[in-house]
Write a protein that holds these residues in place. Sequence first.
Motif, PDB file in Angstrom:
ATOM      1  N   ARG A  36       0.839  -1.214   0.000  1.00  0.00           N
ATOM      2  CA  ARG A  36       0.000   0.000   0.000  1.00  0.00           C
ATOM      3  C   ARG A  36       0.866   1.252   0.000  1.00  0.00           C
ATOM      4  NH1 ARG A  36      -3.753  -3.038   3.088  1.00  0.00           N
ATOM      5  NH2 ARG A  36      -2.466  -2.833   4.925  1.00  0.00           N
ATOM      6  N   ASN A  37       1.908   1.239   0.845  1.00  0.00           N
ATOM      7  CA  ASN A  37       2.753   2.434   0.950  1.00  0.00           C
ATOM      8  C   ASN A  37       3.491   2.725  -0.350  1.00  0.00           C
ATOM      9  OD1 ASN A  37       1.953   2.975   3.505  1.00  0.00           O
ATOM     10  ND2 ASN A  37       3.684   1.931   4.487  1.00  0.00           N
ATOM     11  N   GLN A  38       3.960   1.664  -1.013  1.00  0.00           N
ATOM     12  CA  GLN A  38       4.677   1.870  -2.280  1.00  0.00           C
ATOM     13  C   GLN A  38       3.738   2.475  -3.326  1.00  0.00           C
ATOM     14  OE1 GLN A  38       7.938   1.527  -1.025  1.00  0.00           O
ATOM     15  NE2 GLN A  38       8.262   1.075  -3.179  1.00  0.00           N
ATOM     16  N   TYR A  39       2.504   1.929  -3.379  1.00  0.00           N
ATOM     17  CA  TYR A  39       1.521   2.455  -4.337  1.00  0.00           C
ATOM     18  C   TYR A  39       1.225   3.929  -4.028  1.00  0.00           C
ATOM     19  CZ  TYR A  39      -2.910   3.532  -6.514  1.00  0.00           C
ATOM     20  OH  TYR A  39      -3.894   4.166  -7.222  1.00  0.00           O
ATOM     21  N   TYR A  52      -1.383   1.943 -13.540  1.00  0.00           N
ATOM     22  CA  TYR A  52      -1.877   0.614 -13.917  1.00  0.00           C
ATOM     23  C   TYR A  52      -0.819  -0.387 -13.456  1.00  0.00           C
ATOM     24  CZ  TYR A  52      -5.511   2.630 -16.905  1.00  0.00           C
ATOM     25  OH  TYR A  52      -6.622   3.300 -17.367  1.00  0.00           O
ATOM     26  N   PHE A  53      -1.074  -1.092 -12.345  1.00  0.00           N
ATOM     27  CA  PHE A  53      -0.079  -2.039 -11.829  1.00  0.00           C
ATOM     28  C   PHE A  53       0.182  -3.144 -12.856  1.00  0.00           C
ATOM     29  CE2 PHE A  53       0.781  -6.032  -9.386  1.00  0.00           C
ATOM     30  CZ  PHE A  53       2.084  -5.710  -9.027  1.00  0.00           C
ATOM     31  N   LYS A  69      -8.369  -2.028  -3.848  1.00  0.00           N
ATOM     32  CA  LYS A  69      -9.001  -1.205  -2.795  1.00  0.00           C
ATOM     33  C   LYS A  69      -8.369   0.182  -2.721  1.00  0.00           C
ATOM     34  CE  LYS A  69     -10.707  -4.874   0.164  1.00  0.00           C
ATOM     35  NZ  LYS A  69     -10.155  -5.971   0.957  1.00  0.00           N
ATOM     36  N   GLU A  70      -7.099   0.285  -3.144  1.00  0.00           N
ATOM     37  CA  GLU A  70      -6.420   1.585  -3.155  1.00  0.00           C
ATOM     38  C   GLU A  70      -6.853   2.449  -4.339  1.00  0.00           C
ATOM     39  OE1 GLU A  70      -3.842   2.882  -0.925  1.00  0.00           O
ATOM     40  OE2 GLU A  70      -4.970   1.406   0.215  1.00  0.00           O
ATOM     41  N   GLY A  71      -7.588   1.844  -5.293  1.00  0.00           N
ATOM     42  CA  GLY A  71      -8.011   2.601  -6.477  1.00  0.00           C
ATOM     43  C   GLY A  71      -7.087   2.414  -7.673  1.00  0.00           C
ATOM     44  N   VAL A 378      -3.001  -7.549   5.711  1.00  0.00           N
ATOM     45  CA  VAL A 378      -3.881  -7.527   4.535  1.00  0.00           C
ATOM     46  C   VAL A 378      -4.890  -6.387   4.666  1.00  0.00           C
ATOM     47  CG1 VAL A 378      -5.610  -8.831   3.228  1.00  0.00           C
ATOM     48  CG2 VAL A 378      -3.587  -9.989   4.109  1.00  0.00           C
ATOM     49  N   GLU A 379      -5.460  -6.250   5.864  1.00  0.00           N
ATOM     50  CA  GLU A 379      -6.372  -5.129   6.104  1.00  0.00           C
ATOM     51  C   GLU A 379      -5.599  -4.003   6.758  1.00  0.00           C
ATOM     52  OE1 GLU A 379      -9.373  -5.083   4.989  1.00  0.00           O
ATOM     53  OE2 GLU A 379      -9.429  -7.196   4.411  1.00  0.00           O
TER      54      GLU A 379
END
Length: 390
Positions: A36-39, A52-53, A69-71, A378-379
Motif C-alpha cells: 500500500r505504501n509503495q503504491y 496501472y499495476f 481497494k487503493e483505487g 492484509v487489512e
Amino acid sequence: MTRPRDIVSPVAGYDWPDLVKEYGSPLLILDCEVLRNQYRRLQKALPKVDLYFAIKALPNETVIDVLHKEGCHFDIATQGEVKLLEKNGVMATKTIHTHPIKRDIDIRSTLRYGCTTFVVDNEFELEKFVRYKERVGLLLRLSFPNPDAMVNLSKKFGLSVEEAPEFISKAEQLGIHVKGISFHVGSQSPHSQSHVDAIVKSLAIIEESRKTRDIPMSILDIGGGFPINYDGSSIDIEKFCAPINEILETIPKNIRVIAEPGRYIAAPAMTCITSVIGKAVRDGTPWYYLDDGVYNSFSGQIFDHAIYPKFTLKQGATMASVLAGPTCDSIDVIAESIELPDLGIGDLIVAPMMGAYTSATATEFNSLPKTNIIAVNVEEMASTTITRIQ
Ligand SMILES: Cc1ncc(COP(=O)(O)O)c(C=O)c1O
C-alpha cells in the motif's frame, strides 16, 4: 551480511525463526502495508498520472485485492492475468492490455472481459484488429533503447519514432483508431531523463498526428521502469519523478497520462526466508545449500538480472562463502564470495526486496514446489494477522 538492525520480521511478535516454525521453509512473506505504501508513494510522486499495476511483476490475488481497494488500475498481458482480475471482481474499465503481440483468441477473450484498449507495435498486429475496429482503441508502442536500464524492453518490442507516422497513416486507412502512444524505457531505469526524453518524442508524434493528419490522440502511456534500491535503502522517488512531472505540465489538457509500474510497487513488499539444508567445504570455501534457489524464488537473478540483499541472523567472524539452491543443477547458485559466519543446518538466510519478478518466474524444476507465500497486514490498521495465500 549479518542482520542489520532494520531487518526485523514484519509480523509483530514473530521473529524470523518463529515464522519458519509455524509456516515452514522456504517462505515468502508479503507485507501488504508495504505494498500500500509503495503504491501511495508513487501515486503521490506522480499526481497527474493514473497508475496501472503491471500484474506480471507479482501475479497474486491478495496483491490485486489490496491495490484494487487503493483505487489502482491494472496492466494485463495474458488471458491468465485477465482471469486473475475477473476472479477479484476488477472492472474491465480499470484495465489496459499491453502485450504488443497477441493471438486472436487473446484479443477476443480480453474484449469479452470488457477491456478495449490494446497496445500494438507493428502492421501485422494492426491487421488483427480490423475485425474489431468498432470496439477498440489502440496505443502505439514506441521503442526507446536505454542501455542504463537493468532490463531492456525496447529490443523485442516497439516501433521506432521514425516509423510511427507511416504506421498511424496505415491504421487510419484501415479505419482503426490509434488513440495514444505508449513506451517502456526499460525496467529498473536509473535516470528519469530516459522517461523525459521518451515523453518529449512521443508528444512530438501526438502533435504531428493532430496537425498533419487531424488524428487527435488522448492517451500517453509512460510505461514502467520506476526503480528501487536493491541494497534495501529507500529510493527518493519524489526526486526521480520531479523532472517527469515538469514535462507533463506542458502537455495538452485533453491528454490523459497513465503508467504501468510493476517493480516499484511490488519489490519491497515481499521477503524470502530460506534455510540451510546442506553444507560442504570445496577448495577451502564453505558452500551452504539452501531450500530455495534460482529455479524458484531467486529466479529473478536469472530472468530479471536482480541481486537481492541477503542476511543471516547469526553473528560471528565471517569468511567468503557460497550460497547454492536445492536443485541438482550447477547453475543453481545464489551468491559466491559472500561474507558469512559459520552456518549450520537449519540456520536461516533472509532476503528482502523479493516481491517483483521472483515468485512470478519461479519454476518447479526437480519437482520441487514453489515457495509458499503468507500475507501480513492484509487489512489496513488491523492488528497483525497472517494469511496463507499460496
Ligand atoms: C509492457 C510492460 N509494462 C510494464 C512493465 C513493468 O515494468 P516495471 O516493473 O519496470 O515497472 C513491464 C515489465 O516487463 C512491461 O513489459
